[in-house]
Design a protein around this motif. Structure first.
Motif, mmCIF file in Angstrom:
data_model
loop_
_atom_site.group_PDB
_atom_site.id
_atom_site.type_symbol
_atom_site.label_atom_id
_atom_site.label_comp_id
_atom_site.label_asym_id
_atom_site.label_seq_id
_atom_site.Cartn_x
_atom_site.Cartn_y
_atom_site.Cartn_z
ATOM 1 N N PRO A 96 -63.326 1.031 -6.889
ATOM 2 C CA PRO A 96 -63.399 -0.151 -7.756
ATOM 3 C C PRO A 96 -63.773 -1.404 -6.967
ATOM 4 C CG PRO A 96 -61.405 1.111 -8.195
ATOM 5 C CD PRO A 96 -62.003 1.685 -6.954
ATOM 6 N N ASP A 97 -64.298 -2.382 -7.665
ATOM 7 C CA ASP A 97 -64.717 -3.641 -7.044
ATOM 8 C C ASP A 97 -63.490 -4.521 -6.823
ATOM 9 O OD1 ASP A 97 -65.911 -5.927 -6.167
ATOM 10 O OD2 ASP A 97 -67.238 -6.184 -7.900
ATOM 11 N N ILE A 98 -62.936 -4.480 -5.615
ATOM 12 C CA ILE A 98 -61.727 -5.257 -5.349
ATOM 13 C C ILE A 98 -62.021 -6.757 -5.296
ATOM 14 C CG2 ILE A 98 -60.504 -3.363 -4.233
ATOM 15 C CD1 ILE A 98 -61.287 -4.516 -1.539
ATOM 16 N N HIS A 99 -63.277 -7.122 -5.125
ATOM 17 C CA HIS A 99 -63.631 -8.541 -5.203
ATOM 18 C C HIS A 99 -63.377 -9.051 -6.621
ATOM 19 C CE1 HIS A 99 -66.272 -12.135 -5.439
ATOM 20 N NE2 HIS A 99 -65.979 -12.261 -4.151
ATOM 21 N N ARG A 100 -63.617 -8.202 -7.604
ATOM 22 C CA ARG A 100 -63.343 -8.603 -8.975
ATOM 23 C C ARG A 100 -61.845 -8.812 -9.181
ATOM 24 N NH1 ARG A 100 -65.359 -9.557 -13.755
ATOM 25 N NH2 ARG A 100 -64.058 -9.153 -15.587
ATOM 26 N N LEU A 101 -61.017 -8.005 -8.520
ATOM 27 C CA LEU A 101 -59.576 -8.195 -8.621
ATOM 28 C C LEU A 101 -59.201 -9.602 -8.164
ATOM 29 C CD1 LEU A 101 -56.733 -7.058 -9.141
ATOM 30 C CD2 LEU A 101 -56.729 -6.270 -6.765
ATOM 31 N N TRP A 102 -59.765 -10.018 -7.043
ATOM 32 C CA TRP A 102 -59.532 -11.394 -6.577
ATOM 33 C C TRP A 102 -60.016 -12.391 -7.624
ATOM 34 C CZ3 TRP A 102 -63.731 -14.743 -5.768
ATOM 35 C CH2 TRP A 102 -63.368 -16.030 -5.385
ATOM 36 N N VAL A 171 -67.394 3.230 -11.983
ATOM 37 C CA VAL A 171 -66.078 2.610 -11.810
ATOM 38 C C VAL A 171 -66.219 1.277 -11.092
ATOM 39 C CG1 VAL A 171 -63.836 2.836 -10.653
ATOM 40 C CG2 VAL A 171 -64.797 4.772 -11.919
ATOM 41 N N PHE A 172 -67.034 1.241 -10.051
ATOM 42 C CA PHE A 172 -67.254 -0.008 -9.317
ATOM 43 C C PHE A 172 -67.803 -1.097 -10.233
ATOM 44 C CE2 PHE A 172 -70.122 -2.861 -6.984
ATOM 45 C CZ PHE A 172 -69.269 -3.367 -6.012
ATOM 46 N N ASN A 173 -68.697 -0.738 -11.114
ATOM 47 C CA ASN A 173 -69.355 -1.723 -11.969
ATOM 48 C C ASN A 173 -68.560 -2.111 -13.206
ATOM 49 O OD1 ASN A 173 -71.702 -1.971 -10.359
ATOM 50 N ND2 ASN A 173 -72.614 -0.146 -11.302
ATOM 51 N N TYR A 174 -67.473 -1.390 -13.492
ATOM 52 C CA TYR A 174 -66.725 -1.697 -14.711
ATOM 53 C C TYR A 174 -66.026 -3.054 -14.583
ATOM 54 C CZ TYR A 174 -63.457 -1.621 -18.525
ATOM 55 O OH TYR A 174 -62.758 -1.977 -19.648
ATOM 56 N N PRO A 175 -66.237 -3.963 -15.536
ATOM 57 C CA PRO A 175 -65.648 -5.314 -15.459
ATOM 58 C C PRO A 175 -64.209 -5.360 -15.973
ATOM 59 C CG PRO A 175 -67.055 -5.179 -17.389
ATOM 60 C CD PRO A 175 -67.165 -3.838 -16.682
#
Length: 208
Positions: A96-102, A171-175
């Protein structure tokens, strides 16, 4: 939750077996070889693999798993599965995009408090409200490490052969949104997040 197992069984009610979970909280790519051995011992016919977030989410940027080490760990795990379960299918999910978590959590006092109190993913989540260039650049480098991990997962799966399927970064691209994240640590997905993860990864898998 409508897991991969339940979705497959809905398509093919004749399948036999159980929904086994060999995952461990905090696991890194180095743990995959042992988990692969467990799966081999269970004689399963379908393996799902989601690994890498904890290789990037470490105490600091310097302690992230190097890309070459990550790939070697993945290859060793996949080789163990292929040797022990030559007919099994392996579904590999992107990190997953952990940058999005931030991005979605930095404005939440509760999230910031949890990240700080538990020392969660400080490589990405340290100084969450900072706009200093050093912090901006650090977050970008950590995100790039996740992208590099996903590239290696895709390549390793392709090298495995037809019985391995990569989710093409679905999964990485899921917003994902903050309401899909646990309010205990603001890092792991909650029940809603797990359900979405199952839906997105299954839809971009083998297509049973």
């Amino acid at each position: 939750m409508n897991s991969h197992y339940l979705r497959i069984r809905a398509v093919n009610p004749t399948i036999q077996g159980r929904n086994l979970n060999d995952a461990r909280s905090g696991a890194k790519s180095a743990d995959m070889y042992g988990q692969a051995g467990t799966a081999v011992g269970q004689g399963v016919e379908y393996v799902t693999m989601l690994i890498g977030a904890n290789d990037a989410c470490t105490s600091s940027e310097a302690t992230m798993t190097p890309v070459a080490t990550f790939r070697a760990n993945i290859d060793s795990a996949l080789n163990r599965i292929r040797a022990g379960l030559p007919n099994a299918r392996v579904a590999v999910m992107s990190v997953p995009d952990i940058h999005r978590l931030w991005f979605i959590g930095k404005g939440s006092g509760s999230a910031r408090s949890a990240w700080s109190a538990f020392g969660i993913c400080q490589s990405m989540l340290a100084n969450p409200t900072s706009t200093a260039q050093a912090d901006v650049d650090r977050r970008a480098r950590v995100r790039q490490r996740v992208i590099d991990y996903n590239s290696q997962l895709a390549q390793a799966c392709a090298a495995y052969g037809a019985n391995c399927d990569f989710d093409d970064n679905a999964v990485f691209n899921y917003p994902f949104v903050l309401s899909q994240v646990s309010t205990w640590d603001y890092f792991h997905p909650n029940t809603s997040g797990q359900a979405v993860l199952a839906t997105v990864s299954y839809a971009n898998g083998f297509g049973w």
